[in-house]
Motif scaffolding. Sequence first.
Motif, PDB file in Angstrom:
ATOM      1  N   ASN A 106       1.234  14.723   7.882  1.00  0.00           N
ATOM      2  CA  ASN A 106      -0.171  15.103   7.792  1.00  0.00           C
ATOM      3  C   ASN A 106      -0.444  16.488   8.375  1.00  0.00           C
ATOM      4  OD1 ASN A 106      -0.860  12.652   6.625  1.00  0.00           O
ATOM      5  ND2 ASN A 106      -1.268  11.668   8.611  1.00  0.00           N
ATOM      6  N   CYS A 107       0.604  17.117   8.941  1.00  0.00           N
ATOM      7  CA  CYS A 107       0.390  18.346   9.706  1.00  0.00           C
ATOM      8  C   CYS A 107       1.220  19.497   9.157  1.00  0.00           C
ATOM      9  CB  CYS A 107       0.766  18.116  11.167  1.00  0.00           C
ATOM     10  SG  CYS A 107      -0.043  16.672  11.921  1.00  0.00           S
ATOM     11  N   GLU A 108       0.793  20.713   9.481  1.00  0.00           N
ATOM     12  CA  GLU A 108       1.545  21.917   9.153  1.00  0.00           C
ATOM     13  C   GLU A 108       1.371  22.926  10.281  1.00  0.00           C
ATOM     14  OE1 GLU A 108       0.053  23.787   5.622  1.00  0.00           O
ATOM     15  OE2 GLU A 108      -2.018  23.192   6.060  1.00  0.00           O
ATOM     16  N   PHE A 109       2.209  23.983  10.275  1.00  0.00           N
ATOM     17  CA  PHE A 109       2.232  24.942  11.377  1.00  0.00           C
ATOM     18  C   PHE A 109       1.954  26.355  10.870  1.00  0.00           C
ATOM     19  CE2 PHE A 109       4.805  21.408  12.764  1.00  0.00           C
ATOM     20  CZ  PHE A 109       4.472  21.247  14.101  1.00  0.00           C
ATOM     21  N   PHE A 110       1.191  27.108  11.716  1.00  0.00           N
ATOM     22  CA  PHE A 110       0.970  28.527  11.444  1.00  0.00           C
ATOM     23  C   PHE A 110       1.071  29.276  12.772  1.00  0.00           C
ATOM     24  CE2 PHE A 110      -1.654  26.358   8.220  1.00  0.00           C
ATOM     25  CZ  PHE A 110      -1.084  26.864   7.073  1.00  0.00           C
ATOM     26  N   SER A 111       1.558  30.507  12.689  1.00  0.00           N
ATOM     27  CA  SER A 111       1.480  31.351  13.884  1.00  0.00           C
ATOM     28  C   SER A 111       0.016  31.658  14.150  1.00  0.00           C
ATOM     29  CB  SER A 111       2.256  32.642  13.678  1.00  0.00           C
ATOM     30  OG  SER A 111       1.597  33.452  12.700  1.00  0.00           O
ATOM     31  N   ASP A 122     -12.915  32.965  17.527  1.00  0.00           N
ATOM     32  CA  ASP A 122     -12.982  33.200  18.976  1.00  0.00           C
ATOM     33  C   ASP A 122     -11.833  32.516  19.702  1.00  0.00           C
ATOM     34  OD1 ASP A 122     -15.240  34.711  18.682  1.00  0.00           O
ATOM     35  OD2 ASP A 122     -16.636  33.091  19.163  1.00  0.00           O
ATOM     36  N   ILE A 123     -11.505  31.300  19.292  1.00  0.00           N
ATOM     37  CA  ILE A 123     -10.398  30.566  19.926  1.00  0.00           C
ATOM     38  C   ILE A 123      -9.079  31.285  19.667  1.00  0.00           C
ATOM     39  CG2 ILE A 123      -9.062  28.426  19.877  1.00  0.00           C
ATOM     40  CD1 ILE A 123     -11.678  26.937  19.265  1.00  0.00           C
ATOM     41  N   LEU A 124      -8.873  31.710  18.447  1.00  0.00           N
ATOM     42  CA  LEU A 124      -7.625  32.395  18.102  1.00  0.00           C
ATOM     43  C   LEU A 124      -7.529  33.746  18.800  1.00  0.00           C
ATOM     44  CD1 LEU A 124      -7.612  31.497  14.311  1.00  0.00           C
ATOM     45  CD2 LEU A 124      -6.113  30.541  16.080  1.00  0.00           C
ATOM     46  N   ASP A 125      -8.655  34.440  18.903  1.00  0.00           N
ATOM     47  CA  ASP A 125      -8.669  35.712  19.627  1.00  0.00           C
ATOM     48  C   ASP A 125      -8.298  35.503  21.086  1.00  0.00           C
ATOM     49  OD1 ASP A 125      -9.431  38.617  19.822  1.00  0.00           O
ATOM     50  OD2 ASP A 125     -10.914  37.783  21.205  1.00  0.00           O
ATOM     51  N   TYR A 126      -8.829  34.431  21.685  1.00  0.00           N
ATOM     52  CA  TYR A 126      -8.508  34.117  23.080  1.00  0.00           C
ATOM     53  C   TYR A 126      -7.010  33.831  23.236  1.00  0.00           C
ATOM     54  CZ  TYR A 126      -8.668  31.694  27.590  1.00  0.00           C
ATOM     55  OH  TYR A 126      -8.449  31.305  28.886  1.00  0.00           O
ATOM     56  N   MET A 127      -6.436  33.084  22.281  1.00  0.00           N
ATOM     57  CA  MET A 127      -5.013  32.761  22.369  1.00  0.00           C
ATOM     58  C   MET A 127      -4.158  34.018  22.236  1.00  0.00           C
ATOM     59  SD  MET A 127      -4.577  29.144  20.325  1.00  0.00           S
ATOM     60  CE  MET A 127      -2.883  28.979  20.895  1.00  0.00           C
ATOM     61  N   GLN A 128      -4.583  34.957  21.405  1.00  0.00           N
ATOM     62  CA  GLN A 128      -3.802  36.187  21.246  1.00  0.00           C
ATOM     63  C   GLN A 128      -3.827  37.054  22.493  1.00  0.00           C
ATOM     64  OE1 GLN A 128      -5.604  37.656  17.519  1.00  0.00           O
ATOM     65  NE2 GLN A 128      -3.577  37.447  16.553  1.00  0.00           N
ATOM     66  N   LYS A 129      -4.915  37.004  23.229  1.00  0.00           N
ATOM     67  CA  LYS A 129      -5.052  37.840  24.421  1.00  0.00           C
ATOM     68  C   LYS A 129      -4.493  37.176  25.678  1.00  0.00           C
ATOM     69  CE  LYS A 129      -9.035  40.524  22.870  1.00  0.00           C
ATOM     70  NZ  LYS A 129     -10.454  40.893  23.134  1.00  0.00           N
ATOM     71  N   LEU A 130      -4.168  35.889  25.593  1.00  0.00           N
ATOM     72  CA  LEU A 130      -3.624  35.206  26.760  1.00  0.00           C
ATOM     73  C   LEU A 130      -2.296  35.820  27.165  1.00  0.00           C
ATOM     74  CD1 LEU A 130      -4.289  31.387  26.113  1.00  0.00           C
ATOM     75  CD2 LEU A 130      -5.150  32.750  28.017  1.00  0.00           C
ATOM     76  N   ASP A 131      -2.122  35.992  28.468  1.00  0.00           N
ATOM     77  CA  ASP A 131      -0.848  36.528  28.951  1.00  0.00           C
ATOM     78  C   ASP A 131      -0.109  35.497  29.794  1.00  0.00           C
ATOM     79  OD1 ASP A 131      -2.546  36.467  31.075  1.00  0.00           O
ATOM     80  OD2 ASP A 131      -2.336  38.577  31.638  1.00  0.00           O
ATOM     81  N   VAL A 132      -0.353  34.210  29.506  1.00  0.00           N
ATOM     82  CA  VAL A 132       0.335  33.143  30.236  1.00  0.00           C
ATOM     83  C   VAL A 132       1.428  32.563  29.348  1.00  0.00           C
ATOM     84  CG1 VAL A 132      -1.711  32.602  31.582  1.00  0.00           C
ATOM     85  CG2 VAL A 132      -1.302  31.365  29.458  1.00  0.00           C
ATOM     86  N   THR A 133       2.444  32.022  29.960  1.00  0.00           N
ATOM     87  CA  THR A 133       3.590  31.487  29.216  1.00  0.00           C
ATOM     88  C   THR A 133       3.512  29.977  29.041  1.00  0.00           C
ATOM     89  OG1 THR A 133       4.836  31.311  31.281  1.00  0.00           O
ATOM     90  CG2 THR A 133       5.077  33.349  30.018  1.00  0.00           C
ATOM     91  N   GLU A 134       2.669  29.313  29.821  1.00  0.00           N
ATOM     92  CA  GLU A 134       2.600  27.852  29.775  1.00  0.00           C
ATOM     93  C   GLU A 134       1.332  27.420  29.035  1.00  0.00           C
ATOM     94  OE1 GLU A 134       2.576  23.989  32.841  1.00  0.00           O
ATOM     95  OE2 GLU A 134       2.676  26.031  33.623  1.00  0.00           O
ATOM     96  N   ILE A 135       1.524  26.941  27.793  1.00  0.00           N
ATOM     97  CA  ILE A 135       0.398  26.449  26.996  1.00  0.00           C
ATOM     98  C   ILE A 135       0.781  25.059  26.488  1.00  0.00           C
ATOM     99  CG2 ILE A 135      -1.135  26.858  25.041  1.00  0.00           C
ATOM    100  CD1 ILE A 135      -0.461  29.794  25.180  1.00  0.00           C
ATOM    101  N   PRO A 160       5.455  27.879  20.738  1.00  0.00           N
ATOM    102  CA  PRO A 160       5.464  29.263  20.237  1.00  0.00           C
ATOM    103  C   PRO A 160       6.462  29.491  19.117  1.00  0.00           C
ATOM    104  CG  PRO A 160       6.480  29.129  22.412  1.00  0.00           C
ATOM    105  CD  PRO A 160       5.871  27.798  22.146  1.00  0.00           C
ATOM    106  N   VAL A 161       7.470  28.628  19.012  1.00  0.00           N
ATOM    107  CA  VAL A 161       8.459  28.773  17.933  1.00  0.00           C
ATOM    108  C   VAL A 161       7.879  28.258  16.625  1.00  0.00           C
ATOM    109  CG1 VAL A 161      10.746  28.103  17.120  1.00  0.00           C
ATOM    110  CG2 VAL A 161      10.376  28.604  19.551  1.00  0.00           C
ATOM    111  N   GLN A 162       7.301  27.063  16.643  1.00  0.00           N
ATOM    112  CA  GLN A 162       6.741  26.478  15.430  1.00  0.00           C
ATOM    113  C   GLN A 162       5.371  27.059  15.098  1.00  0.00           C
ATOM    114  OE1 GLN A 162       7.205  22.271  16.773  1.00  0.00           O
ATOM    115  NE2 GLN A 162       8.227  22.000  14.791  1.00  0.00           N
ATOM    116  N   GLY A 163       4.570  27.332  16.160  1.00  0.00           N
ATOM    117  CA  GLY A 163       3.228  27.856  15.952  1.00  0.00           C
ATOM    118  C   GLY A 163       2.154  26.806  16.199  1.00  0.00           C
TER     119      GLY A 163
END
Length: 1023
Positions: free
Chosen positions: A942-947, A987-1000, A1005-1008
């Motif tokens: 039911n799911c798919e992945f995007f960067s 806005d959510i995607l913009d926030y994710m792009q600007k995040l400089d943290v490694t733990e989400i 990050p490989v699959q997206g």
Amino acid sequence: MTAKHSPDEVEWLCDKKVPELVNDIMYAMLEAKPNDIHLHLAKWAVHRLDTAQLNELQRAMAFAPAQGASSRQLQKSSQLMNGGDPFGRGSFANLPPSKYTSKNPIRAIAQNVQPSPPKTPNRLMMRNRSQSFVDATNKLPDFEQATLDWYYAYAQRPMFWHNLERYIRMQDPSARDTLQVLEAFEMFHSYPGPGKMEELQGYIDDFARRRTEALELVSEVVDTLSRPPRLNEKREFDVLVVGGDDLNSEIWFSEMVETQDPNAEVSFGLVLVSTFAEALTALLMNGSIQAVIVVDEVIPTDKIDSHICEHICAYSYLVDRPRERARQGKPHEVVTHLIAAIKAIRTEIDVYLVSERPLYDSDLSENVRRVFFARDDFYGELSAALLGQIEKRAHTPFFTALQTYAARPIGVFHAMAISRGSSLLKSNWLNNFMNFYGMNIFRAESSATCGGLDSLLDPTGSIKNAQKRAAEAYGSQYTYFVTNGTSTANKIVLQTLLAPNDIVLLDRDCHKSHHYGIIMTGALPAYLDAYPLHEYAMYGAVSLRDIKKKLFEYKRCGKLHKVKLIVLTNCTFDGIVYNVQGVMEQCLAIKPDLCFLWDEAWYAYASFHPILKRRTGMGAANRLLANMQTDFFKDASKEFWRSYGDLMESNDAAAHEQLLDVRLYPKPKEAVLRVYVTQSTHKSLTAFRQGSMIHVFDQIFQGGTKTSFKEAYYTHTSTSPNYQILASLDVGRAQMQLEGFEFTMDMLGHAMYLRHHIGGAKHLQKWIRFLDVCDLIPAEFRKAHGKNYFNNDTKQVHRFEDAWLSEDEFVLDPTRLTLYTGQTGINGNDFKVHWLMNKCDIQVNKTSRNSVLFQTNIGTTFSSTTFLIQSLSKCMYQFQKEHIASGGHLSSVWRAAVDGLTKNHALLPDFTEFHASFRPKDTLGNEGSIRDAFYLAFDESNCEFFSVAQARKKVEVDGEVLTGTTFIIPYPPGFPIIMPGQIISVDILDYMQKLDVTEIHGYNPVQGLRVFKQEVLANYKSF
């Protein structure tokens, strides 16, 4: 007194009346009240002093009405007070000798023997000297003067004793002024007591010859006050005695002290005060006071003439306000007002009343532990009663049962091979494990629910009693222990109160356990957005206006009956605290049966401070229930509904808009208080990790909710709970009932100490600073009191209680210290790991992109606060060296890092909405079935992945609707930015792009980014 008096009468007159009248005259002279003096002299005449003696006494005390007593008059009165002969010729020589032996100096004169000094010298002269507090502080060195401006009097006492010791060693004349300041403190403590203070004053007066003796005495006091209690050492506490003059109180109650068993584990000393204000001041100044004895007589309601009051936390609210209320009331009600004020400051305090009248006042009866008849010989019984109550408060039912169980030679033929350490004792390889923990923890390991132990799931003995005592301590109707953390406590409450398709309002920035709990219940979350603090990458709290707006929206669409619960975090991780009573009061005006869950995971200590507890769930529930029963509240409610009833009943949006900024009043006969608090006791009190509590204040709990609560409790509670965690919850409760006020005052003092020293240090200000009230709470939410706790211009700390006692919507917990690191160019996580932990061994928990959160707790010491100051200074010194070496402000790398943390903020996104596939019909668009989305995503097909970049193009350019399948939670800050079933915005995607943290969490990050396939949602409908 004449020969017609029997020896028994002479004994009573000498013991009771003579010292009483002498002390009354002394007070009247000092307060320049000539009419009182003549009244007391008239009383004295009843006891038949001869005319010559009476005339001599009156001449010695004559003075003009507008002036105080002369030095000669004071000298004569002081001689009389201390057993001397002010008349110079044996004024009591004509009294018949008594067959009784006495330590009373007045009676000793009557017996023509040399008087011995009282065991506890009178405090009157100490009180008089302490009134010159401000004069003495003006002469102190600059450091101590500054200290008095920013630091609370409660925490100053040990520091002044240390300073006094230092001044004596250095032969500094400041010793005299420091002693004078200390006398303002010591009149409210039994140790070192007036005797040693008088002795010390004598040494200081003759400083040149007696400096060594002064140093020995002060060193003894410093050692006693500063050293921690030793194992098996006698426990000591103070008893406050209020009423009567000091000399009488000392004579009457000294027998209680003298007759204590020297071998007892617990002992007490007396603190004697005479006035309304002194009694309340003593409670605020001395955390060792565990009981109060009030003598039922006329208690003066005058102010304390000492500037020390300006340095006592919330003095105007906790002392002056009730004192003024008592002063304006009827004289016979002063005692009632006093006892109510005592309980308002220290709820746990036991109050005993010594009276000659029956006790009919219901409020007084409720607040008084026991009444003793004044003319009885009650001292032994009173002493036993107060010691018994202290032991009761200190008693730990479950921990005591566990100790007893562990000491028994029990054979184990059941589960748990580790029980009693058996499997370890047989081992050749696990000695280190046993040596590390010790044998007692293994002796106490058991799966038994009998033999003195109890079942957590269905307690009938020691656990039940421990939970009952916890409820008394926290002001709840019922308290339940939880051994696997507040995450589980939250799920228990949510399952208790919510059924599938019920609507729950909750802060989107709440702990993840609430989101997962809602998935389990099948309820529909309607997320509320807290105000954002973009500059610091954190959220604040949800405004009352937004809460009211959402409730009115549900009212207009006919779904208000489906709204069952509101969930809010109080206080937040960063220290934002709600006006809890205000939120509940106004919400109940819209929906009278609304339930409240306050997540107070970080706020357990607040129940033990008279100001902080006003903004706790249990404290506010008790206050609101009491308020709704008052005529004032009922009248205010009637007036509100008369004026705004039509708007409240309307379903018009414009009508409701008018009510968003109006204070709403519930109808007392319709409102039902249903308040639940979950508490991570282990986070801020003495308890093992995962030790938590659920506090219940629900008016229909017994009649209906208890059954569903028990089922939820059974669902989430282990059948093998950790007994060590349970024991620690029991012990932690006892500690706070005995020492909670003292320890909470300490942690507040340490927080202010840090704010002062970090904020006032120029070498630190350039790079780091603590965020303050104005940084973390927007001006619109702090209209009554908008000051920071630390004023950077004056370098002084403001009193935090001014804001807490206002009607401000939010306040800042002073113990939460958010250190802003943006100007260094070091992000919060790097500062936490590389600078604090690796370089200084400083442990912290939460960080944001540009901040690190420190917090004081009940275990914080002066050593740890000074260590933190030293460590931050060391870090900044090292940083500055490296900064200069790498080019300083000319470095483009450093400038880019600073700009990234201080200017280029990632804007915090709001909650969008649930996809239409998960929304019910006729919805507001905000609530949805997070449960259905959660389980629909279990099927990978039911799911798919995007960067993130691909997803942004699809949403922003192609206009596609992408829907999240899981919780996406960046750390820091640790709140979900995407929920299962939520539509993903630009806005959510913009926030994710600007995040400089490694733990989400929830993002690979490989699959997206994992989202639902469009065709799946096109063919799926929850409702």
